[in-house]
Design an enzyme around this catalytic site. Structure first.
Site, PDB file in Angstrom:
ATOM      1  N   SER A 259      58.776   8.035  72.009  1.00 54.39           N
ATOM      2  CA  SER A 259      59.086   6.711  72.538  1.00 54.39           C
ATOM      3  C   SER A 259      58.621   5.605  71.612  1.00 54.39           C
ATOM      4  CB  SER A 259      58.405   6.568  73.913  1.00 54.39           C
ATOM      5  OG  SER A 259      58.315   5.243  74.321  1.00 54.39           O
ATOM      6  N   GLY A 260      59.255   4.420  71.777  1.00 54.24           N
ATOM      7  CA  GLY A 260      58.799   3.233  71.084  1.00 54.24           C
ATOM      8  C   GLY A 260      57.785   2.447  71.888  1.00 54.24           C
ATOM      9  N   ASP A 261      57.410   2.961  73.071  1.00 55.59           N
ATOM     10  CA  ASP A 261      56.418   2.297  73.913  1.00 55.59           C
ATOM     11  C   ASP A 261      55.667   3.386  74.655  1.00 55.59           C
ATOM     12  OD1 ASP A 261      55.020   0.316  75.436  1.00 55.59           O
ATOM     13  OD2 ASP A 261      56.715  -1.037  75.234  1.00 55.59           O
ATOM     14  N   ASP A 262      54.975   3.034  75.747  1.00 52.41           N
ATOM     15  CA  ASP A 262      54.175   4.021  76.467  1.00 52.41           C
ATOM     16  C   ASP A 262      55.051   5.174  76.949  1.00 52.41           C
ATOM     17  OD1 ASP A 262      51.935   2.275  76.227  1.00 52.41           O
ATOM     18  OD2 ASP A 262      52.636   1.166  77.989  1.00 52.41           O
ATOM     19  N   SER A 293      54.082   8.692  70.337  1.00 51.06           N
ATOM     20  CA  SER A 293      54.359   7.254  70.358  1.00 51.06           C
ATOM     21  C   SER A 293      53.322   6.548  69.489  1.00 51.06           C
ATOM     22  CB  SER A 293      54.317   6.712  71.787  1.00 51.06           C
ATOM     23  OG  SER A 293      54.680   5.354  71.800  1.00 51.06           O
TER      24      SER A 293
END
Length: 478
Positions: A259-262, A293
């Site tokens: 992912s690009g976030d949590d 991530s």
């Protein structure tokens, strides 16, 4: 196409030379298309009495034709069976382009392993607008409304979204570019969002490139999320994997997330809006999660936690090249609480922070937040942790005059990078105890012999859900 006909060899031999027999028969076979059915079995909270295939409603799986009307027609037609054993819609092999569509109760959406749902990029006509969430007071990206999610539903009961690893592609690059260029006046769509719903199952799918958050159950209960593979570029904006938001009795297990976030973000509303709405996220199980991530957390609690977060149980967690393990994100103005948090058997490789708590996550929906709304962070328990190639063991920043208390860390072995920072532990405004932790923790978390942090052994109701064996019949032409 003309139907296939039966031929007798004797008839053919009487009318044409034998040398042409094989050629004519092979031509006839080439013209025939045979409908082959296969029955698949899958586990689900409930099976369905009625079934239909998306192509029954005029869908075209060429990846170019919009099937939004077909999805809507199919679900509308099948909704009449809600009180008669429910219905399932089978998405067969093919590439099915569609805009946003709504689900119905007592319903299963089943994706064949060779089915690909593609999110439309026709922003004007394929993505209806929704009002902002009442616990947020504004869109997460922008102050105005928000686009409906690709797969959406509200006030539903008994909904299953599953398959034998079929794929949903949000084609997010289109949205990420507009977001980065500040071209959007409303919040980007999520991939799957179910609101005010009960008895939800989302399982055995591959989800890729969501415009924003991937899976967002909100104001819902009895949520089961299993066996998802969630993939987005690690630099994609706000592509959280799974975000249970003001939900009760949720179980997330056996998921792999890049992912690009949590990877998982537990939420419950934002500042004064979340406080007023007052619906906590509680009784949450997270197990057997693998996360990658580099710029975000394996599991985040907050930052929108103004309805409260309580009784989160995480175990058998693996993270690789991820910024932090379990991260608590809050700030003055959030109010509410994060308490009774338990995590055990966590394995981390290449991390910036193993333990991270932030009391200054000062993103606010507007200037109307209450500066006296202090959050309560209490009863945070971590045990049985192995971490390698770590920059900092911990960064624990509470709030002045509002310390984070009841922190317990036990049986944690942290190996720092070859050139470690001078202070592996950074602690302010926190209090608690540790036991058998290396390197030596900060003075506000003193080592005490025999400390073994608590992890509940009772079972939550969501753990007792028994899945049934259901069947889906798919068709293909050959």
């Amino acid at each position: 196409m003309e139907p296939c006909r039966r031929f007798t060899t004797s008839h053919v031999i009487r009318t044409i030379p034998a040398i042409l027999i094989l050629g004519i028969l092979s031509l006839r076979v080439a013209e025939c298309r045979v409908k082959v059915s296969s029955t698949l079995q899958y586990p689900a909270i409930n099976c369905r009495k009625h079934s239909a295939v998306l192509t029954d409603f005029g869908a075209v799986g060429d990846g170019k034709t919009s099937n939004t009307k077909a999805f809507k027609a199919a679900i509308d037609s099948l909704s009449k069976f809600a009180s008669d054993g429910g219905a399932q819609l089978i998405v067969p092999p093919g590439k099915w382009l569609t805009g946003s569509f709504n689900l119905t109760s007592h319903f299963t959406l089943f994706l064949h392993k060779d089915a690909l749902i593609l999110a439309s990029q026709d922003m004007e006509s394929e993505w209806p607008l929704l009002p902002v969430l009442p616990s947020y007071g504004r869109g997460r990206d922008a102050a105005d409304g928000r686009f409906s999610s690709l797969i959406f539903g509200t006030n539903l009961t008994d909904v299953v979204i599953t398959g034998n690893n079929g794929t949903i592609d949000g084609q997010g690059a289109f949205w990420w570019e507009k977001f980065r260029n500040d071209e959007l006046k409303v919040t980007r769509p999520y991939m799957i969002e179910l609101m005010y719903s009960d008895q939800i199952q989302i399982s055995n799918l591959t989800l890729i490139n969501s415009p924003s958050w991937f899976v967002h159950p909100v104001y819902s209960s009895n949520v089961l999320i299993q066996g998802l593979t969630i993939l987005a570029p690690v630099d994609s904006p706000n592509t959280d994997g799974i975000d249970p938001d003001s939900c009760t009795n949720t179980r997330i297990e056996d998921c792999f997330i890049v992912s690009g976030d949590d990877c998982i973000a537990v939420k419950s509303g934002w500042d004064q809006y979340g406080i007023k709405f007052g619906m906590p996220s509680k009784h949450l199980i997270i197990r057997r999660l693998t996360c990658i991530s580099p710029d975000s957390a394996t599991i985040a609690l907050g930052s929108e936690m103004s309805g409260g977060i309580q009784d989160v149980r995480a175990e058998d967690i693996t993270a690789i090249d991820t910024e932090s393990g379990v991260r608590i994100k809050t700030a003055i103005g959030r109010g509410a609480f994060v308490k009774d948090i338990y995590a055990r058997r966590m394995t981390f490789k290449t991390m910036k922070y193993v333990f991270w708590m932030t009391g200054t996550y000062n993103q606010h929906p507007d200037e109307g937040f209450n500066p006296k709304a202090f959050p309560e962070i209490q009863g945070i328990n971590y045990k049985d942790v192995v971490a390698e190639n770590v920059t900092y063991a911990a960064r624990l920043d509470g709030i002045a005059n509002d310390p984070f208390t009841g922190i317990c860390i036990s049986n944690a072995t942290i190996t720092l990078t070859e050139k470690p920072k001078k202070l592996p532990w950074n602690c302010t405004d926190v209090a608690g105890v540790t036991g058998n932790v290396t390197p030596q923790p900060c003075s506000s978390l003193p080592e005490k012999e025999g400390v073994d942090c608590h992890f509940p052994e009772d079972r939550l109701p969501i753990d007792d859900i028994q899945l049934k064996t259901c069947f889906a019949t798919t068709h293909a032409l050959f």
